[in-house]
Scaffold this motif. Structure first.
Motif, PDB file in Angstrom:
ATOM      1  N   ASP A   1       0.834  -1.210   0.000  1.00  9.07           N
ATOM      2  CA  ASP A   1       0.000   0.000   0.000  1.00  9.07           C
ATOM      3  C   ASP A   1       0.868   1.259   0.000  1.00  9.07           C
ATOM      4  O   ASP A   1       0.558   2.241  -0.684  1.00  9.07           O
ATOM      5  CB  ASP A   1      -0.937  -0.001   1.210  1.00  9.07           C
TER       6      ASP A   1
ATOM      7  N   ILE B   1      -6.906   6.071  -1.516  1.00  7.48           N
ATOM      8  CA  ILE B   1      -8.166   6.545  -0.938  1.00  7.48           C
ATOM      9  C   ILE B   1      -8.072   7.976  -0.415  1.00  7.48           C
ATOM     10  O   ILE B   1      -9.064   8.523   0.063  1.00  7.48           O
ATOM     11  CB  ILE B   1      -8.645   5.600   0.183  1.00  7.48           C
TER      12      ILE B   1
ATOM     13  N   GLY C   1      -5.595   1.409   6.089  1.00  9.18           N
ATOM     14  CA  GLY C   1      -4.676   1.910   5.067  1.00  9.18           C
ATOM     15  C   GLY C   1      -3.369   2.448   5.634  1.00  9.18           C
ATOM     16  O   GLY C   1      -3.136   2.465   6.838  1.00  9.18           O
TER      17      GLY C   1
ATOM     18  N   VAL D   1     -10.778  10.558   4.952  1.00  8.66           N
ATOM     19  CA  VAL D   1     -10.665   9.101   4.897  1.00  8.66           C
ATOM     20  C   VAL D   1     -11.393   8.456   6.066  1.00  8.66           C
ATOM     21  O   VAL D   1     -12.073   7.438   5.924  1.00  8.66           O
ATOM     22  CB  VAL D   1      -9.180   8.678   4.864  1.00  8.66           C
TER      23      VAL D   1
ATOM     24  N   SER E   1     -10.337   1.431   7.326  1.00  7.51           N
ATOM     25  CA  SER E   1      -9.727   0.931   6.081  1.00  7.51           C
ATOM     26  C   SER E   1      -8.453   0.135   6.321  1.00  7.51           C
ATOM     27  O   SER E   1      -8.065  -0.702   5.507  1.00  7.51           O
ATOM     28  CB  SER E   1      -9.410   2.105   5.142  1.00  7.51           C
TER      29      SER E   1
ATOM     30  N   GLN F   1      -5.666   0.372  -3.266  1.00  6.58           N
ATOM     31  CA  GLN F   1      -6.392   1.503  -3.828  1.00  6.58           C
ATOM     32  C   GLN F   1      -6.000   2.794  -3.119  1.00  6.58           C
ATOM     33  O   GLN F   1      -5.887   2.832  -1.889  1.00  6.58           O
ATOM     34  CB  GLN F   1      -7.910   1.297  -3.675  1.00  6.58           C
TER      35      GLN F   1
ATOM     36  N   ALA G   1      -5.095   1.822   0.608  1.00  7.92           N
ATOM     37  CA  ALA G   1      -5.581   0.671   1.379  1.00  7.92           C
ATOM     38  C   ALA G   1      -5.994  -0.410   0.396  1.00  7.92           C
ATOM     39  O   ALA G   1      -6.718  -0.141  -0.570  1.00  7.92           O
ATOM     40  CB  ALA G   1      -6.768   1.062   2.261  1.00  7.92           C
ATOM     41  N   LYS G   2      -5.486  -1.618   0.635  1.00  5.44           N
ATOM     42  CA  LYS G   2      -5.808  -2.765  -0.220  1.00  5.44           C
ATOM     43  C   LYS G   2      -5.550  -2.459  -1.693  1.00  5.44           C
ATOM     44  O   LYS G   2      -6.327  -2.826  -2.575  1.00  5.44           O
ATOM     45  CB  LYS G   2      -7.257  -3.208   0.000  1.00  5.44           C
TER      46      LYS G   2
ATOM     47  N   SER H   1     -15.205   8.787   5.198  1.00  3.84           N
ATOM     48  CA  SER H   1     -15.682   8.105   3.994  1.00  3.84           C
ATOM     49  C   SER H   1     -15.349   6.614   3.966  1.00  3.84           C
ATOM     50  O   SER H   1     -16.096   5.820   3.395  1.00  3.84           O
ATOM     51  CB  SER H   1     -15.114   8.786   2.748  1.00  3.84           C
ATOM     52  N   LEU H   2     -14.218   6.224   4.598  1.00  2.00           N
ATOM     53  CA  LEU H   2     -13.799   4.819   4.588  1.00  2.00           C
ATOM     54  C   LEU H   2     -13.273   4.421   5.962  1.00  2.00           C
ATOM     55  O   LEU H   2     -12.091   4.109   6.132  1.00  2.00           O
ATOM     56  CB  LEU H   2     -12.724   4.598   3.520  1.00  2.00           C
TER      57      LEU H   2
END
Length: 260
Positions: free
Chosen positions: A143, A171, A195, A186, A193, A169, A166-167, A189-190
């Motif tokens: 990541d 973000i 991340g 972040v 994560s 992607q 994260a994973k 919205s996520l």
């Protein structure tokens, strides 16, 4: 050789004063910490006055330290020197932060001052390559590589010093609003994560004027955003209050490491 620290907010001006005696330039409208050192009061609109005051104090070296927002100029307060510089400054303000700060550095250099960076005065505040708190997993390093690639691609556009992946992607990307705003976005919205935040200088960035910084608050905000790790640029990111930063990493379960 006399030195001055042009102070923004935060702890960095005080840390740079530990490198040796210096005057503190306190700018109107900037919430800088009070410090036990000679003070020169200044305004963004009166650069000519500031140049004269610095020269009268025998200042030969300058360092900019701490957070500074883009100023809102009051034309009614401008002295003649500032008025003459405004077209040049206004043009730079239409570009990214690095372009603006390079222009500011050039203006001070043209007045005969040597502009130093935080790393010139306190190289010990940067981290060398390797783990700082914990060891990154393979997923975290993947990541981090993804976020780092995006920052390298955006470097010529002078966008930001941070990105989150994260994973596999991306973000979050830091823009003019800064790292804290990216982390809030972040987190909302996520959430959760897991991340990785990558924080490092932009490719070719002038580190004298704006060295990336992390500290305990960065760690806490990364944890609140649901991140699992932070990678910083080795030798190019300041760690403010390293002990407290490491304690925050341990408490939050955040892995911290430095990479070239």
């Amino acid at each position: 050789m006399a030195r001055a620290i042009i102070a923004g907010s935060g702890r960095l001006p005080g840390l740079l004063l530990q490198a040796g005696p210096a005057h503190l330039v306190r700018l109107a409208g900037v919430d800088s910490d009070p410090l036990e050192t000679p003070v020169i009061e200044a305004r963004f609109e009166r650069l000519g006055t500031l140049f004269a005051d610095l020269k009268a104090a025998g200042i030969a070296e300058l360092a900019f330290a701490g957070a500074l927002s883009r100023p809102a100029f009051d034309p009614s307060l401008m002295d003649a020197e500032t008025m003459a510089l405004m077209p040049r400054v206004a043009g730079a303000m239409m570009q990214g932060d690095d372009a603006l700060l390079r222009t500011v550095a050039e203006i001070f250099e043209e007045q005969g001052f040597k502009v130093l960076g935080a790393l010139d005065l306190r190289p010990d505040l940067a981290a060398s390559e390797g783990p700082i708190c914990g060891n990154p997993t393979d997923a975290q390093t993947r990541d981090a590589a993804r976020a780092r690639a995006v920052l390298e691609a955006l470097g010529p556009l002078d966008v930001g010093q941070g990105a989150i992946a994260a994973k596999g992607q991306v973000i979050g990307i830091e823009t003019l609003q800064g790292t804290d705003a990216m982390l809030r976005f972040v987190g909302v919205s996520l959430p959760g994560s897991g991340g990785v935040l990558v924080k490092r200088p932009k490719p070719g960035q002038d580190l004298r004027m704006d060295t990336p910084v992390i500290g305990p608050a960065t760690i806490m905000k990364a944890a609140e955003a649901g991140l699992s790790g932070i990678e910083i640029g080795a030798g190019g990111v300041l760690i403010l209050d390293r002990e407290a930063t490491l304690d925050a990493c341990e408490a939050a379960g955040i892995t911290l490491w430095a990479a070239p």
